[in-house]
Design a protein around this motif. Sequence first.
Motif, PDB file in Angstrom:
ATOM      1  N   ASN A  38       0.849  -1.188   0.000  1.00 19.70           N
ATOM      2  CA  ASN A  38       0.000   0.000   0.000  1.00 19.70           C
ATOM      3  C   ASN A  38       0.885   1.240   0.000  1.00 19.70           C
ATOM      4  O   ASN A  38       2.107   1.146  -0.109  1.00 19.70           O
ATOM      5  CB  ASN A  38      -0.980  -0.008   1.185  1.00 19.70           C
ATOM      6  N   THR A  87      -8.600  -4.624   1.305  1.00 25.71           N
ATOM      7  CA  THR A  87      -9.114  -5.934   0.893  1.00 25.71           C
ATOM      8  C   THR A  87      -8.039  -6.787   0.224  1.00 25.71           C
ATOM      9  O   THR A  87      -8.347  -7.835  -0.342  1.00 25.71           O
ATOM     10  CB  THR A  87     -10.292  -5.763  -0.082  1.00 25.71           C
ATOM     11  N   ALA A  88      -6.792  -6.346   0.299  1.00 21.76           N
ATOM     12  CA  ALA A  88      -5.724  -7.018  -0.446  1.00 21.76           C
ATOM     13  C   ALA A  88      -5.518  -8.459   0.001  1.00 21.76           C
ATOM     14  O   ALA A  88      -5.200  -9.326  -0.818  1.00 21.76           O
ATOM     15  CB  ALA A  88      -4.421  -6.231  -0.309  1.00 21.76           C
ATOM     16  N   VAL A 117      -0.118  -7.235  -4.823  1.00 16.91           N
ATOM     17  CA  VAL A 117      -1.555  -6.980  -4.706  1.00 16.91           C
ATOM     18  C   VAL A 117      -1.771  -5.801  -3.760  1.00 16.91           C
ATOM     19  O   VAL A 117      -1.213  -5.758  -2.658  1.00 16.91           O
ATOM     20  CB  VAL A 117      -2.298  -8.224  -4.165  1.00 16.91           C
ATOM     21  N   GLU A 136     -14.032 -15.354  -1.996  1.00 15.76           N
ATOM     22  CA  GLU A 136     -14.804 -14.590  -2.981  1.00 15.76           C
ATOM     23  C   GLU A 136     -15.996 -13.894  -2.322  1.00 15.76           C
ATOM     24  O   GLU A 136     -16.342 -12.763  -2.681  1.00 15.76           O
ATOM     25  CB  GLU A 136     -15.290 -15.508  -4.101  1.00 15.76           C
ATOM     26  N   ALA A 189      -8.182 -10.535  -1.565  1.00 14.92           N
ATOM     27  CA  ALA A 189      -7.935 -10.595  -3.006  1.00 14.92           C
ATOM     28  C   ALA A 189      -6.799 -11.552  -3.322  1.00 14.92           C
ATOM     29  O   ALA A 189      -6.884 -12.370  -4.251  1.00 14.92           O
ATOM     30  CB  ALA A 189      -7.626  -9.198  -3.537  1.00 14.92           C
ATOM     31  N   VAL A 229      -1.878  -6.407  -9.358  1.00 13.15           N
ATOM     32  CA  VAL A 229      -3.338  -6.451  -9.220  1.00 13.15           C
ATOM     33  C   VAL A 229      -3.722  -5.320  -8.277  1.00 13.15           C
ATOM     34  O   VAL A 229      -3.454  -5.391  -7.077  1.00 13.15           O
ATOM     35  CB  VAL A 229      -3.820  -7.811  -8.679  1.00 13.15           C
ATOM     36  N   GLU A 230      -4.340  -4.276  -8.816  1.00 12.11           N
ATOM     37  CA  GLU A 230      -4.685  -3.110  -8.003  1.00 12.11           C
ATOM     38  C   GLU A 230      -6.058  -3.297  -7.371  1.00 12.11           C
ATOM     39  O   GLU A 230      -7.064  -3.477  -8.069  1.00 12.11           O
ATOM     40  CB  GLU A 230      -4.672  -1.842  -8.850  1.00 12.11           C
ATOM     41  N   VAL A 231      -6.077  -3.259  -6.048  1.00 11.18           N
ATOM     42  CA  VAL A 231      -7.325  -3.354  -5.292  1.00 11.18           C
ATOM     43  C   VAL A 231      -7.205  -2.405  -4.109  1.00 11.18           C
ATOM     44  O   VAL A 231      -6.125  -1.902  -3.804  1.00 11.18           O
ATOM     45  CB  VAL A 231      -7.594  -4.796  -4.786  1.00 11.18           C
ATOM     46  N   ASP A 232      -8.319  -2.160  -3.448  1.00  8.11           N
ATOM     47  CA  ASP A 232      -8.277  -1.416  -2.194  1.00  8.11           C
ATOM     48  C   ASP A 232      -7.347  -2.172  -1.242  1.00  8.11           C
ATOM     49  O   ASP A 232      -7.576  -3.355  -0.958  1.00  8.11           O
ATOM     50  CB  ASP A 232      -9.684  -1.324  -1.612  1.00  8.11           C
ATOM     51  N   LEU A 255     -14.841 -10.796  -0.615  1.00  4.68           N
ATOM     52  CA  LEU A 255     -14.553  -9.741  -1.583  1.00  4.68           C
ATOM     53  C   LEU A 255     -15.814  -9.163  -2.200  1.00  4.68           C
ATOM     54  O   LEU A 255     -15.924  -7.949  -2.426  1.00  4.68           O
ATOM     55  CB  LEU A 255     -13.665 -10.303  -2.707  1.00  4.68           C
ATOM     56  N   HIS A 256     -16.764 -10.048  -2.475  1.00  5.95           N
ATOM     57  CA  HIS A 256     -18.011  -9.647  -3.144  1.00  5.95           C
ATOM     58  C   HIS A 256     -19.197 -10.197  -2.348  1.00  5.95           C
ATOM     59  O   HIS A 256     -19.762 -11.235  -2.698  1.00  5.95           O
ATOM     60  CB  HIS A 256     -18.042 -10.182  -4.573  1.00  5.95           C
TER      61      HIS A 256
END
Length: 449
Positions: free
Chosen positions: A251, A327-328, A274, A362, A331, A321-324, A365-366
Amino acid sequence: MTRLALTLSVCAVALTAAGPVLAQRAAPVAVARTATAPMTATDRAAAVAAIIAAVETRYVFPERVAAIRDRLNEGLASGRYDTADRGAFAERLSADLRESSDDGHMYLNNDPAEYAAALTSEGEVFDNPEFLALWAAAARRSNQGLAEMRILPGNVRYLRITQFHWVVDRTGQAYDDAMRFLRDGDAVVIDLRGNGGGDHAAVRYLLSHFMKPDQLDITFLEAGKDPVQSRTLDNVPAGRMIGKPLYVLINRQVGSAAEAFAYDVQQFRLGTLVGGTTHGAANNNTFVPIPPGFMLSVSYGRPVHPVSGTNWEGAGVSPDVEVDPATALDAASALALTALLQRTDADPVDRAGWEWARVAAEARLHPVDLPEARLPQLAGDYAGRNIRLRNGALFWDRPNGQSYRLTPLTSDGLFAVEGSDDRMRLRLTGDALELLRVDEPSPSRFPRD
């Protein structure tokens, strides 16, 4: 021996809104509170003069020295540094040092203990036993920066490194234990989020587990001196993990030596980064005592990577892999488990564990949001197993009086049982309840009454 320190300042967190960085201490460290005399005008002038002298003597980019000197002299003359508070003085100087140099390694720490130890140095502070003893104590309290190890679902092994400490004859042993733990995982996640840097020796030790022996890692350049090469170690007691699926979490607060490891992973194609882009502080720094109780971090060299021919200064290391970043971990877990499931040579038991764990990753994440109208259709009695709808959620009311909230994992009615260790799940079809256990090949089915 001159130690290759790559560390960032804690006060930059408050002063650099667009790009906060962390300190040589990756987490706050308690210090003994002692009264210090207020700073006088004479103290402030002497401190600024000493800082300028150190910059003129040591700073890695001579072309920036005039701008730094002018900025500090202007700050002193304008009254910007007029404060009796040592902490406030250090913050104001640090802001001007960074802005005039555009270098995250330029800062001033208010640290009387390190200052007192550094005064006994005849050369570099990293050759001073008293100074190193202070850092060794901090390393001991944080297990050499290896703060957390966990086995994540699906046998993904997790290690969080809060700082790259290095204490001779101590840190290597801690890494050996951690590497043995990681080695037995099906995939590895190394969490660097919030790691502001540390000692390159620790980075090299960690990196050596993922590369062949005697490979050029990085070259450090310092004006007037021969280049210093860093190469991977011939001997790593815990064994190498070359080819092991590797995911590294990053980050904006990742800096310096921590960025060096992330950069190596990316440039050498050792794994997947990530999260978010790191801070962008590549220069290696040393510390100079500044009266009456400060330590000045000053950049004296720069690294050059053998693959890119440059470094990450100013740009940071971008994730694959770009994520918040928050939440890495989920992810990375999902990525690791999905990749493992693509293996054609996998043991069926391993595959079942990976799939079980992937569904939960998953869902984190979602999150699944079932239509409110569907929930009453799933509530009911299933051969003595009572599913009740309360406050917009389904609960499993057990005969022993305990009640467990059900959290949807998939849209087709698969639920996690909150409060359990996720070794048991329920699937509600409307006409039956299926009880799934991670260690059983098929679910138990109970029809709706």
